[in-house]
Design an enzyme around this catalytic site. Structure first.
Site, mmCIF file in Angstrom:
data_model
loop_
_atom_site.group_PDB
_atom_site.id
_atom_site.type_symbol
_atom_site.label_atom_id
_atom_site.label_comp_id
_atom_site.label_asym_id
_atom_site.label_seq_id
_atom_site.Cartn_x
_atom_site.Cartn_y
_atom_site.Cartn_z
ATOM 1 N N TRP A 70 1.268 -1.279 -0.095
ATOM 2 C CA TRP A 70 0.103 0.717 0.034
ATOM 3 C C TRP A 70 0.799 1.085 0.116
ATOM 4 C CZ3 TRP A 70 -4.594 -0.413 3.706
ATOM 5 C CH2 TRP A 70 -5.944 -1.677 3.440
ATOM 6 N N GLU A 138 9.714 15.502 0.338
ATOM 7 C CA GLU A 138 8.098 15.080 1.523
ATOM 8 C C GLU A 138 8.314 15.949 2.525
ATOM 9 O OE1 GLU A 138 7.595 10.948 1.761
ATOM 10 O OE2 GLU A 138 6.764 10.569 0.111
ATOM 11 N N HIS A 254 -0.469 9.854 10.911
ATOM 12 C CA HIS A 254 -0.426 10.303 9.575
ATOM 13 C C HIS A 254 -1.303 11.254 9.742
ATOM 14 C CE1 HIS A 254 0.144 11.111 5.113
ATOM 15 N NE2 HIS A 254 0.936 10.722 5.177
ATOM 16 N N ARG A 300 5.268 15.285 10.177
ATOM 17 C CA ARG A 300 3.847 14.647 10.802
ATOM 18 C C ARG A 300 3.966 14.819 12.114
ATOM 19 N NH1 ARG A 300 4.534 8.815 6.720
ATOM 20 N NH2 ARG A 300 4.687 10.916 5.227
ATOM 21 N N HIS A 365 -0.700 5.558 11.570
ATOM 22 C CA HIS A 365 0.133 5.344 10.121
ATOM 23 C C HIS A 365 1.223 4.142 10.629
ATOM 24 C CE1 HIS A 365 1.646 5.921 5.784
ATOM 25 N NE2 HIS A 365 1.898 6.274 6.494
ATOM 26 N N ARG A 400 9.459 8.825 12.418
ATOM 27 C CA ARG A 400 9.982 8.122 11.783
ATOM 28 C C ARG A 400 9.749 9.891 10.383
ATOM 29 N NH1 ARG A 400 7.969 5.563 6.641
ATOM 30 N NH2 ARG A 400 6.163 6.277 7.741
ATOM 31 N N SER A 405 10.956 4.387 6.019
ATOM 32 C CA SER A 405 10.664 2.589 6.701
ATOM 33 C C SER A 405 10.344 1.451 5.193
ATOM 34 C CB SER A 405 8.884 2.839 6.543
ATOM 35 O OG SER A 405 8.459 1.686 6.730
HETATM 36 P P1 FAD Z 1 4.369 -5.369 5.932
HETATM 37 O O1 FAD Z 1 4.724 -5.239 4.717
HETATM 38 O O2 FAD Z 1 3.330 -4.552 6.749
HETATM 39 O O3 FAD Z 1 4.485 -7.394 5.775
HETATM 40 C C1 FAD Z 1 3.911 -7.540 6.694
HETATM 41 C C2 FAD Z 1 3.654 -9.517 6.153
HETATM 42 O O4 FAD Z 1 3.287 -10.347 7.956
HETATM 43 C C3 FAD Z 1 2.445 -9.135 5.878
HETATM 44 O O5 FAD Z 1 2.747 -9.793 4.620
HETATM 45 C C4 FAD Z 1 1.535 -10.214 6.383
HETATM 46 O O6 FAD Z 1 0.604 -10.742 6.077
HETATM 47 C C5 FAD Z 1 1.667 -11.122 7.168
HETATM 48 N N1 FAD Z 1 1.974 -10.982 8.765
HETATM 49 C C6 FAD Z 1 1.422 -10.430 9.653
HETATM 50 N N2 FAD Z 1 1.655 -11.356 10.848
HETATM 51 C C7 FAD Z 1 1.814 -12.807 10.762
HETATM 52 C C8 FAD Z 1 1.023 -14.025 11.789
HETATM 53 N N3 FAD Z 1 0.537 -14.000 12.616
HETATM 54 N N4 FAD Z 1 1.916 -14.928 10.629
HETATM 55 C C9 FAD Z 1 2.276 -15.122 9.442
HETATM 56 N N5 FAD Z 1 2.358 -13.797 8.465
HETATM 57 C C10 FAD Z 1 2.059 -12.721 9.327
HETATM 58 N N6 FAD Z 1 6.854 3.620 4.048
HETATM 59 C C11 FAD Z 1 7.478 4.596 2.988
HETATM 60 O O7 FAD Z 1 8.441 3.838 2.979
HETATM 61 N N7 FAD Z 1 6.775 5.084 2.523
HETATM 62 C C12 FAD Z 1 5.715 4.870 1.978
HETATM 63 O O8 FAD Z 1 5.235 5.652 0.658
HETATM 64 C C13 FAD Z 1 5.047 4.733 2.585
HETATM 65 N N8 FAD Z 1 3.540 4.430 2.398
HETATM 66 C C14 FAD Z 1 2.874 4.069 2.901
HETATM 67 C C15 FAD Z 1 1.322 3.935 3.051
HETATM 68 C C16 FAD Z 1 0.357 3.072 3.789
HETATM 69 C C17 FAD Z 1 -1.135 3.182 3.540
HETATM 70 C C18 FAD Z 1 0.748 2.272 4.511
HETATM 71 C C19 FAD Z 1 0.382 2.303 5.658
HETATM 72 C C20 FAD Z 1 2.397 2.526 5.504
HETATM 73 C C21 FAD Z 1 3.774 2.814 4.376
HETATM 74 N N9 FAD Z 1 4.612 3.197 4.331
HETATM 75 C C22 FAD Z 1 5.567 4.244 4.086
HETATM 76 C C23 FAD Z 1 5.017 2.476 5.898
HETATM 77 C C24 FAD Z 1 5.033 0.988 4.842
HETATM 78 O O9 FAD Z 1 4.733 0.703 3.761
HETATM 79 C C25 FAD Z 1 6.042 -0.332 5.899
HETATM 80 O O10 FAD Z 1 6.242 0.103 7.690
HETATM 81 C C26 FAD Z 1 6.689 -1.420 5.493
HETATM 82 O O11 FAD Z 1 6.404 -1.705 4.484
HETATM 83 C C27 FAD Z 1 6.405 -2.269 6.161
HETATM 84 O O12 FAD Z 1 6.702 -3.176 5.651
HETATM 85 P P2 FAD Z 1 7.320 -4.630 6.461
HETATM 86 O O13 FAD Z 1 7.736 -5.602 5.363
HETATM 87 O O14 FAD Z 1 7.493 -4.996 7.842
HETATM 88 O O15 FAD Z 1 5.098 -5.034 7.147
HETATM 89 C C1 SIN Z 2 3.180 8.711 2.024
HETATM 90 O O1 SIN Z 2 2.715 8.498 1.043
HETATM 91 O O2 SIN Z 2 3.021 9.585 2.946
HETATM 92 C C2 SIN Z 2 3.440 7.491 3.849
HETATM 93 C C3 SIN Z 2 5.156 7.969 3.603
HETATM 94 C C4 SIN Z 2 5.411 7.463 5.022
HETATM 95 O O3 SIN Z 2 5.096 6.794 5.351
HETATM 96 O O4 SIN Z 2 6.975 7.318 4.684
#
Ligand code: FAD
Ligand code: SIN
Length: 574
Positions: A70, A138, A254, A300, A365, A400, A405
């Site tokens: 996302w 940003e 956010h 933020r 967020h 952050r 991230s």
């Molecule tokens: P996630 O991508 O959330 O993945 C977690 C995974 O763990 C999923 O596959 C889930 O199904 C799995 N999981 C969870 N619990 C279990 C369990 N018990 N058993 C098995 N599987 C499990 N950051 C940026 O740097 N730039 C951006 O533009 C940005 N935009 C964002 C926009 C949105 C809408 C959001 C919500 C966040 C955004 N962020 C952004 C933050 C960033 O996307 C996240 O912090 C980062 O993607 C987290 O990645 P991750 O791999 O740690 O977790």
């Molecule tokens: C955003 O696009 O505003 C999210 C970016 C981020 O969470 O780092």
């Protein structure tokens, strides 16, 4: 010879013993490494691990679920001519308000260009301008350094990483597979695997290393930009196993999530403000400048609090009120080029961004806190690693910096290519009773689901009210009391006892999917209760305001509090 327990509740019965070979989910009981989570962190980690390892990639939904997919705005890296890792470092440290670990940030920013090069090599198509990688600005970045792929950067990254993971013969993907708990050696406390709910079975999978990449915990708050899988599972599992967790009070709200009754809190990217959109109130006034000289591009937490305070002063019902994001200050062609997904989603909910401002309000967020790790992603439990949003690497401090991230997910997951060679090779002889047989059970806790549903509804509302943008000791203490009561009620449930009492000798086959659906819901609820408790305790403990933690009763940032909050078991300290 085999454990034979009859549930006191009488809701399930053990009937027969059968070999796992008979089952549809004939997964090995041993892997070299188990990665839990298939977001950017989990996927990139899996690709980084040496191909000689037999790796299980476990994910509780479909493969491409999680915040990563996302992500909109982009990924930060100092690649522009007028930029440098030093400037990126300074911006990150400033955003983190004294709580960043400098060595971790230095590591993050200096490897950022390499991370981008690696993503490009894998095939990620970042936007380009005049044949060079395009960047945008940003909030709180002193340079234009956010690389993007329109407004769906996360999808562009996750799609490529997923494709590459699927090509690897050493990786077994287990989707719709829920990690229930960590499996520790009873003598040494080393993490030696996990228990897994998968295809109507509970299986104990052994591994020499477990990597938690389960993302954040936004679902603990009533208003969040996070997907439904973000229930803080990794932090809860690690904490229950005795790992040190850190800075859990720091939550980033956010400022601009879509705010329309009955519609999800879809993120309206900060990049929209970076491109020139105005944040206005009901009367069309750019009120953010009343609160900070940088107006809508202030950090933020500042902008979120500005909206919160402005609505408190001006709205009849601040809890449901909103402000607006007006994109009409940006050239329409630019909006079409940069934000096609936002245009489409808004259209879907009846908002034409070219002729009307978007109603927005803050939403939870990002969780800065997490499982404490070192630069190799090692937690305080041997054999257990944490990456991505689940981890507290020290790069974000109290707040952050935007787009750091996704970068952290890639830079830190890449460290796993150095995972010790002892991870592979011979496995310690498993307990002979483990992994051989499946006990068949009915499992039905229907009578207890109502309580779980009540908690799932009330807990996020309580957390939003008590541990949201503005916190006070009184609200936090009241909420702790309620969460403690819910936790003890949960522990008294038969389904709660069933989860707590599972032992590594229990490989179980359920007769239908009813039991596994109920168990998953119960386990997620338990995780939410645990992280709710930990956030509240940490927030009540920190009697100052800093970054994502704002205390109305202690509004100042105090030098004495320039220290991490660490929780280990029931102990909370600095
Ligand atoms: P996630 O991508 O959330 O993945 C977690 C995974 O763990 C999923 O596959 C889930 O199904 C799995 N999981 C969870 N619990 C279990 C369990 N018990 N058993 C098995 N599987 C499990 N950051 C940026 O740097 N730039 C951006 O533009 C940005 N935009 C964002 C926009 C949105 C809408 C959001 C919500 C966040 C955004 N962020 C952004 C933050 C960033 O996307 C996240 O912090 C980062 O993607 C987290 O990645 P991750 O791999 O740690 O977790
Ligand atoms: C955003 O696009 O505003 C999210 C970016 C981020 O969470 O780092």
């Amino acid at each position: 010879m085999y454990p034979w327990k009859l549930n006191k509740f009488g809701a399930y019965l053990e009937k027969t013993l059968k070999s796992p070979d008979d089952s549809s989910s004939n997964i090995p009981s041993h892997f070299d490494i188990i990665v839990v989570g298939s977001g950017a962190a989990g996927l990139y980690a899996t690709l980084s691990l040496a191909e000689r390892y037999r790796v299980a990639l476990v994910t509780k939904g479909k493969l491409r679920t999680g915040s990563s997919k996302w992500a909109q705005g982009g990924i930060a890296a100092a690649i522009a001519d007028d930029d440098s890792p030093q400037l990126h470092l300074e911006d990150t440290l400033k955003a983190g308000v004294g709580l960043c670990d400098r060595a971790a940030v230095e590591f993050l920013v200096s490897y950022a260009p390499e991370a981008i090069a690696s993503l490009l090599e894998l095939g990620v198509a970042f936007d380009r301008k005049n044949n060079k990688l395009a960047t945008t600005l940003e909030a709180a970045h002193s340079r234009s350094r956010v690389l993007h792929s329109q407004d769906t950067t996360g999808r562009a990254i996750v799609d490529i990483l997923t494709a590459r993971v699927s090509e690897r013969p050493n990786i077994e993907i287990l989707s719709q597979a829920f990690a229930l708990s960590l499996w520790q050696n009873p003598q040494t406390h080393h993490c030696q695997g996990i228990s897994l709910l998968y295809q109507n079975q509970i299986r104990w999978l052994r591994a020499n290393a477990v990597i938690l990449a389960t993302g954040g915990g936004g679902q603990i708050f009533a208003k969040t930009t996070n997907p439904s899988v973000s229930t803080g599972d990794g932090v809860a599992l690690a904490w229950r196993a005795g790992a040190a967790v850190r800075d859990l009070e720091f939550v980033q709200f956010h400022p601009t999530a879509l705010s329309q009754p009955g519609v999800p809190h879809f993120l309206i990217s900060e990049a929209v403000r970076g491109e020139g959109a105005h944040l206005v109130d009901e009367s069309g006034r750019r009120f953010a400048f009343d609160y900070h000289p940088q107006g809508e591009l202030a950090p933020r937490d500042v902008v979120s609090r500005a909206i919160f305070n402005h609505l408190e002063k001006t709205a009849s019902d601040p809890a449901t009120a909103n402000v607006y994001l007006d994109l009409r200050a940006i050239a329409p062609d630019r909006v079409r080029y940069r934000f096609p997904n936002i245009i489409e989603k808004c259209q879907q909910w009846g908002i034409d961004v070219f002729s009307q401002p978007i109603p927005v309000a803050p939403a939870a967020h990002y969780w800065m806190g997490g499982v404490a790790v070192d630069l190799m992603n090692a937690t305080s439990i041997p054999g257990l690693y944490a990456i991505g949003e689940t981890a507290s690497t020290g790069v974000h401090g109290a707040n952050r910096l935007a787009s750091n991230s996704l970068l952290e997910c890639i830079v830190f997951a890449a460290q796993l290519q150095k995972l010790d060679s002892r991870v592979g090779g011979a496995h310690p002889q498993a307990d002979s009773r483990v992994g051989e047989y499946l006990r068949v059970e009915t499992g039905d806790w229907s009578g207890e689901i109502e309580f779980l549903e009540l908690v799932r509804e009330k807990l996020p509302a309580l957390m939003w009210h008590s541990a949201g943008i503005c916190r006070t000791q009184e609200l936090l203490e009241e909420a702790i009391g309620q969460v403690v009561r819910w936790r003890s009620e949960f522990a008294d449930l038969e389904i709660g006892k069933y989860i707590f009492n599972l032992s590594a000798t229990d490989n179980i086959q359920f007769e239908s999917d009813i039991a596994s659906k109920q168990l998953k819901m119960a386990a997620e609820t338990m995780n939410l209760l645990d992280i709710g408790y930990l956030i509240l305790k940490s927030a009540a403990f920190r009697t100052e305001s800093r970054g994502g933690h704002y205390r109305k009763d202690y509004p100042e940032t105090a030098a004495a509090w320039e220290v991490h909050t660490v929780v280990e078991g029931d102990r909370i300290g600095l």
